[in-house]
Motif scaffolding. Structure first.
Motif, mmCIF file in Angstrom:
data_model
loop_
_atom_site.group_PDB
_atom_site.id
_atom_site.type_symbol
_atom_site.label_atom_id
_atom_site.label_comp_id
_atom_site.label_asym_id
_atom_site.label_seq_id
_atom_site.Cartn_x
_atom_site.Cartn_y
_atom_site.Cartn_z
ATOM 1 N N LEU A 54 13.219 46.134 16.149
ATOM 2 C CA LEU A 54 12.901 47.329 16.919
ATOM 3 C C LEU A 54 11.403 47.548 16.937
ATOM 4 N N SER A 55 10.943 48.207 17.986
ATOM 5 C CA SER A 55 9.534 48.514 18.144
ATOM 6 C C SER A 55 9.339 50.013 18.189
ATOM 7 N N MET A 56 8.283 50.477 17.536
ATOM 8 C CA MET A 56 7.929 51.891 17.548
ATOM 9 C C MET A 56 6.809 52.196 18.536
ATOM 10 N N LYS A 57 6.510 51.243 19.402
ATOM 11 C CA LYS A 57 5.416 51.417 20.349
ATOM 12 C C LYS A 57 5.734 52.504 21.375
ATOM 13 N N ASN A 58 6.964 52.494 21.875
ATOM 14 C CA ASN A 58 7.393 53.485 22.870
ATOM 15 C C ASN A 58 8.759 54.023 22.469
ATOM 16 N N VAL A 59 8.766 54.983 21.563
ATOM 17 C CA VAL A 59 10.028 55.451 20.991
ATOM 18 C C VAL A 59 10.875 56.219 21.999
ATOM 19 N N ASP A 60 10.267 56.662 23.101
ATOM 20 C CA ASP A 60 11.031 57.394 24.099
ATOM 21 C C ASP A 60 11.950 56.492 24.897
ATOM 22 N N SER A 61 11.684 55.183 24.887
ATOM 23 C CA SER A 61 12.480 54.277 25.719
ATOM 24 C C SER A 61 13.018 53.059 24.982
ATOM 25 N N SER A 62 12.449 52.720 23.823
ATOM 26 C CA SER A 62 12.870 51.504 23.127
ATOM 27 C C SER A 62 14.096 51.753 22.260
ATOM 28 N N SER A 63 14.934 50.737 22.127
ATOM 29 C CA SER A 63 16.136 50.803 21.296
ATOM 30 C C SER A 63 16.196 49.571 20.411
ATOM 31 N N PRO A 64 16.884 49.661 19.271
ATOM 32 C CA PRO A 64 17.016 48.483 18.407
ATOM 33 C C PRO A 64 17.770 47.362 19.123
ATOM 34 N N HIS A 65 17.350 46.138 18.869
ATOM 35 C CA HIS A 65 18.042 44.955 19.366
ATOM 36 C C HIS A 65 18.707 44.277 18.177
ATOM 37 N N SER A 66 20.009 44.080 18.254
ATOM 38 C CA SER A 66 20.742 43.494 17.145
ATOM 39 C C SER A 66 21.369 42.172 17.564
ATOM 40 N N PHE A 67 21.441 41.233 16.601
ATOM 41 C CA PHE A 67 21.919 39.894 16.875
ATOM 42 C C PHE A 67 22.752 39.397 15.700
ATOM 43 N N PHE A 68 23.462 38.293 15.938
ATOM 44 C CA PHE A 68 24.118 37.580 14.844
ATOM 45 C C PHE A 68 23.525 36.186 14.765
ATOM 46 N N ARG A 69 23.037 35.805 13.586
ATOM 47 C CA ARG A 69 22.423 34.507 13.377
ATOM 48 C C ARG A 69 23.253 33.690 12.387
ATOM 49 N N LYS A 70 23.700 32.520 12.820
ATOM 50 C CA LYS A 70 24.417 31.598 11.948
ATOM 51 C C LYS A 70 23.423 30.742 11.159
ATOM 52 N N PRO A 71 23.875 30.097 10.083
ATOM 53 C CA PRO A 71 22.972 29.211 9.341
ATOM 54 C C PRO A 71 22.449 28.097 10.248
ATOM 55 N N LYS A 72 21.192 27.744 10.047
ATOM 56 C CA LYS A 72 20.626 26.634 10.808
ATOM 57 C C LYS A 72 21.156 25.314 10.247
ATOM 58 N N VAL A 73 21.581 24.440 11.132
ATOM 59 C CA VAL A 73 22.178 23.178 10.677
ATOM 60 C C VAL A 73 21.151 22.302 9.967
ATOM 61 N N ASN A 74 19.868 22.528 10.273
ATOM 62 C CA ASN A 74 18.829 21.698 9.661
ATOM 63 C C ASN A 74 18.026 22.441 8.601
ATOM 64 N N CYS A 75 18.561 23.569 8.100
ATOM 65 C CA CYS A 75 17.860 24.296 7.043
ATOM 66 C C CYS A 75 17.713 23.398 5.827
ATOM 67 N N SER A 76 16.515 23.342 5.278
ATOM 68 C CA SER A 76 16.231 22.419 4.171
ATOM 69 C C SER A 76 16.924 22.807 2.874
ATOM 70 N N ILE A 77 17.492 24.011 2.819
ATOM 71 C CA ILE A 77 18.155 24.436 1.585
ATOM 72 C C ILE A 77 19.633 24.749 1.819
ATOM 73 N N CYS A 78 19.936 25.760 2.626
ATOM 74 C CA CYS A 78 21.333 26.218 2.696
ATOM 75 C C CYS A 78 22.250 25.217 3.400
#
Length: 462
Positions: free
Chosen positions: A419-443
């Motif tokens: 979310l951005s606080m630059k223009n609080v009168d019009s901006s809204s939070p953006h939400s997503f779902f992120r799966k593990p990266k297949v090439n993550c060096s650890i997980c």
């Protein structure tokens, strides 16, 4: 120290943001406390004052002087006394005052705690998970309020209205009228607060065993919020740093006295948390996470939840290599932004999926953290005073949701919020779902059969 030098140091991180300059030509901001009967009402007044005093030198509060404070942190004190104590401790050179609501005069900017009929005032309102904020006459009022202990909406509203007032203050602009409501439960917005989800929080809530890595701007602000909630559980805080003057601009806890005495950040946080008798607090000053992990008995101390509020010394890879339970993390940016992330083992992207482990030319920003340039020299980044409390609120709301997940009608289908606080009168939070990266060096190399089995015993094991 002279006032000019104090403000030069205190405002340094704020003034590193492009187009921002806080100087000695301070405008006056008025705050009119029109509602004060519930915890949410008083949290709005207290947090608005707390954040304001970290960037505005001249603030007048219009409030009755016979209102008792409802929080145990300031037991026996009047609400106006709490407000003055917080502002004066944040800025010893500020021009702060308490005035009668019968003597309201027009100032450069005005904020109403509660609804307003004025066309030139910012306003905030809240109840439980729900936060309302706007400019101009309030279109949708909260009626009868509950005795809910949840002040998440109040702190979010206080932080957001500081962002709106800050923008108007800096850019000398009058906003167009707006009226917004949001639930921190699912980040849905509406013009009618009644349409938003707002379940009661149990006043006997147990948050389990938490490790908090980092007690800087975001971490200390989280602890300030935690100090206001009568929840039980334990929290172990790890941070090797001490408070300095620039830290006082973006934390809800750090004071001028802490900076003068170079108080350990974890000790400063403990001063606030001591008011919660149901919370066991364990401190690890002068220690980073790697050292902490070398010295503990993991089987005996394995946590239910890890909160990552730090980014130094390869902290992300260290956390993930040590096979953590659920991890929550939040960062701020130098462009008015806030990010929140969650990692559930094997189901969601881990902290290394997001940040990586190699040496970045630009390190992801965590509050008043550092950036490493091409010459490998460390350069301090900017931070706006209201961003750390917002990041802390996002993490705290997730802790509550995890603690209430068995009875809460709120799907856990989003694990990353921007979310951005630059223009609080019009901006809204953006939400997503992120799966593990297949090439993550650890997980990508970790699986349930090889993972530390203690994670299945954690309170938040899903």
């Amino acid at each position: 120290m002279e006032a000019a030098e104090w403000y030069r140091l205190r405002n340094d991180r704020t003034n590193r943001i492009d187009d921002i300059l806080l100087d000695s030509n301070a405008k006056v901001i008025s705050v009119i406390v029109r509602k004060y009967s519930t915890l949410s009402d008083q949290a709005m007044a207290i947090c608005t004052a707390n954040i304001l005093s970290r960037w505005c030198r001249r603030v007048s509060f219009y409030i009755s002087e016979d209102i008792p404070c409802l929080f145990n942190n300031w037991k026996g004190m009047k609400l106006h006394e709490v407000i003055m104590e917080i502002m004066n401790s944040s800025d010893p050179y500020g021009e702060f005052s308490i005035k009668s609501k019968n003597d309201i005069v027009e100032t450069d900017l005005s904020i109403s705690i509660g609804s307003t009929t004025k066309d030139n005032e910012f306003w905030i309102n809240s109840e439980g998970w729900v936060a309302g904020f706007g400019f101009g006459p309030t279109q949708n009022e909260i009626g009868t309020k509950s005795d809910d202990i949840n002040i998440i909406g109040a702190i979010y509203a206080s932080s957001v209205i500081n962002a709106a007032a800050f923008s108007s203050y800096i850019y000398e602009s009058k906003p167009e009228p707006f009226d917004r409501w949001i639930s921190l439960l699912d980040f849905e917005t509406s013009s009618q607060h009644q349409e938003l989800k707002n379940p009661i929080v149990n006043n006997a809530l147990n948050i389990g065993k938490i490790w908090q890595i980092g007690a800087g701007a975001v971490g200390s602000s989280f602890d300030f919020i935690l100090s206001l909630f009568p929840v039980s559980g334990s929290i172990e805080i790890i941070d090797f740093d001490k408070v300095e003057i620039p830290n006082t601009s973006s934390s809800l806890i750090f004071t001028a006295k802490h900076a003068k005495t170079k108080t350990s950040k974890v000790e400063a946080c403990n001063e606030a948390l001591r008011f919660n008798n149901n919370l066991l607090v364990q401190l690890n000053p002068d220690m980073d996470y790697s050292q902490f992990m070398r010295e503990i008995d993991l089987e005996a101390k394995y946590p239910d939840l890890i909160l990552c509020f730090a980014n130094e010394k390869n902290i992300w890879s260290t956390i993930q290599h040590n096979e953590p339970p659920i991890v929550l993390h939040a960062t701020t940016s130098n462009n008015w932004g806030v990010n929140f992330g969650r990692h559930i083992p094997f189901e969601e992207w881990c902290i290394v999926c997001r940040f990586g482990i190699k040496d970045y030319e630009h390190i992801p920003v965590c509050s008043t953290s550092s950036e490493v340039g091409k010459d490998k020299q460390e350069e301090k980044l900017g931070i706006l005073p209201f961003l750390s409390p917002i990041a802390a609120v996002l993490v705290f709301s997730e802790v509550l949701k995890l603690s209430m997940r068995e009875t809460l009608d709120s799907p856990m289908d989003k694990n990353f919020i921007q979310l951005s606080m630059k223009n609080v009168d019009s901006s809204s939070p953006h939400s997503f779902f992120r799966k593990p990266k297949v090439n993550c060096s650890i997980c990508s190399e970790q699986n349930e059969s090889s993972y530390y089995t203690g994670y299945k015993k954690s309170k938040y094991y899903l």
